[in-house]
Design a protein around this motif. Structure first.
Motif, PDB file in Angstrom:
ATOM      1  N   PRO A 132     -67.980  -6.831   7.214  1.00  0.00           N
ATOM      2  CA  PRO A 132     -66.761  -5.727   7.907  1.00  0.00           C
ATOM      3  C   PRO A 132     -67.578  -4.563   8.652  1.00  0.00           C
ATOM      4  CG  PRO A 132     -66.767  -6.522   5.514  1.00  0.00           C
ATOM      5  CD  PRO A 132     -67.918  -7.150   5.984  1.00  0.00           C
ATOM      6  N   ASN A 133     -67.066  -4.123   9.681  1.00  0.00           N
ATOM      7  CA  ASN A 133     -67.542  -3.096  10.128  1.00  0.00           C
ATOM      8  C   ASN A 133     -66.747  -1.685   9.614  1.00  0.00           C
ATOM      9  OD1 ASN A 133     -68.185  -0.996  12.056  1.00  0.00           O
ATOM     10  ND2 ASN A 133     -68.028  -1.926  13.753  1.00  0.00           N
ATOM     11  N   TRP A 134     -67.324  -1.126   8.422  1.00  0.00           N
ATOM     12  CA  TRP A 134     -66.510  -0.147   7.654  1.00  0.00           C
ATOM     13  C   TRP A 134     -66.355   1.227   8.396  1.00  0.00           C
ATOM     14  CZ3 TRP A 134     -63.502  -1.908   4.362  1.00  0.00           C
ATOM     15  CH2 TRP A 134     -64.010  -3.010   3.618  1.00  0.00           C
ATOM     16  N   PRO A 135     -67.368   1.600   9.212  1.00  0.00           N
ATOM     17  CA  PRO A 135     -67.222   2.733   9.980  1.00  0.00           C
ATOM     18  C   PRO A 135     -65.932   2.636  11.055  1.00  0.00           C
ATOM     19  CG  PRO A 135     -69.536   2.430   9.721  1.00  0.00           C
ATOM     20  CD  PRO A 135     -68.724   1.176   9.208  1.00  0.00           C
ATOM     21  N   LEU A 163     -58.071   6.414   9.961  1.00  0.00           N
ATOM     22  CA  LEU A 163     -58.021   7.943  10.579  1.00  0.00           C
ATOM     23  C   LEU A 163     -57.002   8.097  11.612  1.00  0.00           C
ATOM     24  CD1 LEU A 163     -61.357   9.663   9.650  1.00  0.00           C
ATOM     25  CD2 LEU A 163     -59.427   9.779   8.231  1.00  0.00           C
ATOM     26  N   LEU A 164     -57.297   7.469  12.742  1.00  0.00           N
ATOM     27  CA  LEU A 164     -56.470   7.409  13.952  1.00  0.00           C
ATOM     28  C   LEU A 164     -55.073   7.022  13.644  1.00  0.00           C
ATOM     29  CD1 LEU A 164     -56.307   7.730  17.155  1.00  0.00           C
ATOM     30  CD2 LEU A 164     -57.227   5.334  17.383  1.00  0.00           C
ATOM     31  N   ALA A 165     -54.729   5.977  12.651  1.00  0.00           N
ATOM     32  CA  ALA A 165     -53.440   5.589  12.385  1.00  0.00           C
ATOM     33  C   ALA A 165     -52.626   6.762  11.843  1.00  0.00           C
ATOM     34  CB  ALA A 165     -53.475   4.359  11.678  1.00  0.00           C
ATOM     35  N   PHE A 166     -53.455   7.593  10.553  1.00  0.00           N
ATOM     36  CA  PHE A 166     -52.852   8.466   9.979  1.00  0.00           C
ATOM     37  C   PHE A 166     -52.687   9.863  10.912  1.00  0.00           C
ATOM     38  CE2 PHE A 166     -53.579  12.480   7.533  1.00  0.00           C
ATOM     39  CZ  PHE A 166     -52.594  12.673   6.764  1.00  0.00           C
ATOM     40  N   VAL A 167     -53.558  10.103  11.907  1.00  0.00           N
ATOM     41  CA  VAL A 167     -53.315  11.100  12.865  1.00  0.00           C
ATOM     42  C   VAL A 167     -52.059  10.855  13.740  1.00  0.00           C
ATOM     43  CG1 VAL A 167     -54.063  12.414  14.698  1.00  0.00           C
ATOM     44  CG2 VAL A 167     -55.769  12.025  12.712  1.00  0.00           C
ATOM     45  N   ALA A 168     -51.897   9.563  14.215  1.00  0.00           N
ATOM     46  CA  ALA A 168     -50.952   9.211  15.171  1.00  0.00           C
ATOM     47  C   ALA A 168     -49.524   9.366  14.140  1.00  0.00           C
ATOM     48  CB  ALA A 168     -51.104   7.854  15.617  1.00  0.00           C
ATOM     49  N   LEU A 169     -49.423   8.916  13.086  1.00  0.00           N
ATOM     50  CA  LEU A 169     -48.285   9.012  12.258  1.00  0.00           C
ATOM     51  C   LEU A 169     -47.908  10.375  11.861  1.00  0.00           C
ATOM     52  CD1 LEU A 169     -48.713   6.005   9.731  1.00  0.00           C
ATOM     53  CD2 LEU A 169     -46.894   6.401  11.382  1.00  0.00           C
TER      54      LEU A 169
END
Length: 347
Positions: A8-11, A18-24
């Motif tokens: 998994p590429n965790w970063p 974070l991008l999804a949270f900001v968009a919402l």
């Protein structure tokens, strides 16, 4: 070339979250500040603080009511509806291996509408409450699935046959809805139902969210639990079975999940087309076809898309609110044509 080649590429995942949270957050902020009554951002924050934490900050009663009781509940419902419909579309496209599959095309939305309208006009259910309305929508969506299964029986899982059966079921239930409305509804009921059938967030209030939120979140959790099985379906049902997937059980669980999510949303806001068709394709473009990434992307992208579409429905024509289904169709119809073109001319 695979991003998951070494685990998994965790970063990257944290960055996407974070991008999804900001968009919402941005879309909800726009939804509570934009409208016929323009409200400054700081006033909206005070109203949210009062509504959520009873802070007693200075906000007029009108602004408090508009922001917290009308716009915020409406925006959150739009997000839940968009996310649930996008999830349903992604699930159906994976199970049927057809890029055109979605609740609207397969007749699930039409069946749910017929069940809900039967409750509204015929009084089926327990006193016409929201729960009985949802139950009617669920029965209707299950009936539509049964019709599709009956019409496509013997097709050996051919997705084109299932899509055609869905179109026939959609027409059948749309005709049933029209018959109920035109023969049994009063003029006032007919106007209200026809506007509702095109999708409308105007009547959404907080109690509606108490039903929609668990349906969307539990549906999402069920879908995520089957993400690997959905990846296996990309190679066909036989290949999935050879990989150890319980094909019949997975199909029953996921078809039932899409039926419940669609029925719940239709019972609250009416029929909204094209979201389940377009958003999964947009999400695949963003994150790829692996369902462990695709399903969360559908949830967030569908939510943001529907919130922005609801804002457009309120501001495109001054002093008039368009049905949300009209706005989604303006975007979805050209996208539908593009998907058809690419299916005929793969590059």
């Amino acid at each position: 070339m695979s991003h998951a080649a070494h685990g998994p590429n965790w970063p990257a995942r944290i960055g996407l979250a974070l991008l999804a949270f900001v968009a919402l957050a941005v879309s909800v902020t726009l939804a509570v500040t934009i409208g016929e009554m323009a409200i400054p951002f700081e006033v909206a924050l005070r109203a949210l603080g009062n509504g959520l934490f009873d802070l007693g900050l200075p906000v007029s009663a009108i602004q408090q009511g508009v922001i917290f009781d009308y716009r915020l509940s409406r925006a959150l419902m739009a997000g839940l509806c968009g996310g649930a419909l996008a999830l349903s579309g992604a699930i159906l496209q994976a199970l049927l291996r057809n890029p055109l599959a979605e609740p609207y095309i397969l007749g699930i939305s039409a069946g749910a509408s017929t069940g809900a309208v039967a409750v509204l006009i015929l009084g089926v259910g327990i006193g016409g409450t929201a729960l009985s309305l949802s139950a009617g929508a669920f029965v209707g969506s299950c009936a539509a699935l049964a019709v599709v299964a009956l019409l496509s029986a013997g097709a050996g899982g051919a997705s084109d046959r299932v899509i055609l059966a869905g179109v026939a079921a959609s027409q059948l239930f749309n005709a049933a809805t029209a018959t109920i409305v035109t023969t049994l509804a009063s003029a006032e009921q007919a106007r209200g139902v026809m506007f509702w059938l095109l999708g409308n967030f105007g009547g959404v209030r907080w109690p509606d969210l108490w039903m929609a939120t668990p349906v969307a979140l539990i549906g999402f959790a069920i879908c995520m639990l089957h993400a690997k099985a959905l990846d296996a379906f990309a190679f066909g049902a036989d290949a999935a079975a050879s990989l150890g997937v319980a094909v019949t059980r997975v199909r029953v669980v996921l078809f039932a999940t899409t039926a419940v999510m669609t029925a719940a949303m239709v019972s609250i806001v009416g029929t909204i087309g094209f979201v389940g068709l377009v958003i999964p394709h947009a999400a695949r473009f963003l994150v790829g076809s692996g369902h462990a990434r695709l399903l969360p992307a559908c949830l967030v992208t569908g939510a943001v898309f529907m919130i922005l579409a609801d804002i457009l429905s309120r501001v495109l024509i001054p002093q008039q609110i368009l049905p949300i289904g009209v706005v989604t169709a303006l975007v979805g119809a050209p996208a539908f044509a593009l998907i058809l073109y690419r299916a005929r001319n793969p590059a």
